[in-house]
Write an enzyme that holds these catalytic residues in place. Sequence first.
Site, short mmCIF file in Angstrom:
data_model
loop_
_atom_site.label_atom_id
_atom_site.label_comp_id
_atom_site.label_asym_id
_atom_site.label_seq_id
_atom_site.Cartn_x
_atom_site.Cartn_y
_atom_site.Cartn_z
N SER A 149 0.84 -1.19 0.00
CA SER A 149 0.00 0.00 0.00
C SER A 149 0.88 1.24 0.00
O SER A 149 1.99 1.23 0.56
CB SER A 149 -0.89 0.01 1.25
OG SER A 149 -1.53 1.27 1.40
N TYR A 162 -2.93 -1.43 9.80
CA TYR A 162 -2.93 -1.93 8.43
C TYR A 162 -1.59 -1.65 7.74
O TYR A 162 -0.98 -2.55 7.12
CB TYR A 162 -4.07 -1.28 7.66
CG TYR A 162 -4.10 -1.58 6.18
CD1 TYR A 162 -4.60 -2.79 5.70
CD2 TYR A 162 -3.62 -0.66 5.24
CE1 TYR A 162 -4.63 -3.07 4.35
CE2 TYR A 162 -3.64 -0.93 3.89
CZ TYR A 162 -4.15 -2.13 3.44
OH TYR A 162 -4.17 -2.40 2.10
#
Length: 257
Positions: A149, A162
């Site tokens: 990400s 996350y």
Amino acid sequence: MTATASSPSPLTLISGGSRGLGRNMALAVARQGHDILITYRSQQAEAAAVVAEIEAFGQRAAALPLDVGQSDTFDAFVDAVRAQLTTWGHDRFDHLVNNAGMGVHAAFTETTRAQFDALVDVHLKGPFFLTQALLPLLADGGRIINISSGLTRFALPGYAAYAAMKGAVEVLTRYQAKELGARGIAVNIVAPGAIETDFGGGAVRDNAQLNAFVASQTALGRVGLPDDIGGVVASLLSPANRWVNAQRIEASGGMFL
């Protein structure tokens, strides 16, 4: 492109390929002439639709159920993959894309142990041990792509846990590249920026204020779309990129430069 006895199509396994970025990856790689094996957790009908789309290109495709957060099921999953390969006349597959995931949006101070543990199971323990379990079926000279990400480079409140998992996967990717290099297996990571999908409740797609903010902070002036990511994965699996290894490829349109 379809498989023939003299030149079989490459075979790519993509986890979480029934929707969102995984679906787009599967279609983009299939258009490049690959047979595709996708996994799904619960959306069997959506997975079947992806298989039908790929078969319409003239490629073979199948979908198998898998919850990447349940690592104790991986041995059974490997048996299912082996059975599917046998059906197609293969004993190995060529590429693995560890895409399956889930999102948790919670401030660092409010993240629960249950949320943290779920993220560990899906985003770190899952790809770690799934890849390990599948290695006997992955061809020498193959490729592995892990999905990270943009949040490992820039920080947005609410994604501490996350992003921490994705940061760990980026480190894991380099170790995999080092340790699997003897088999000629290249391992890279693709890091999407903010994309309009249903991931994390579809906030980037459905929240107009958030969408506009992300667009304003992106050099190309818009939020990403699934079509912006599938082609990156397909490109990394092409013969032209066989020498790319242990790299983090961010596909974010230039967020937060």
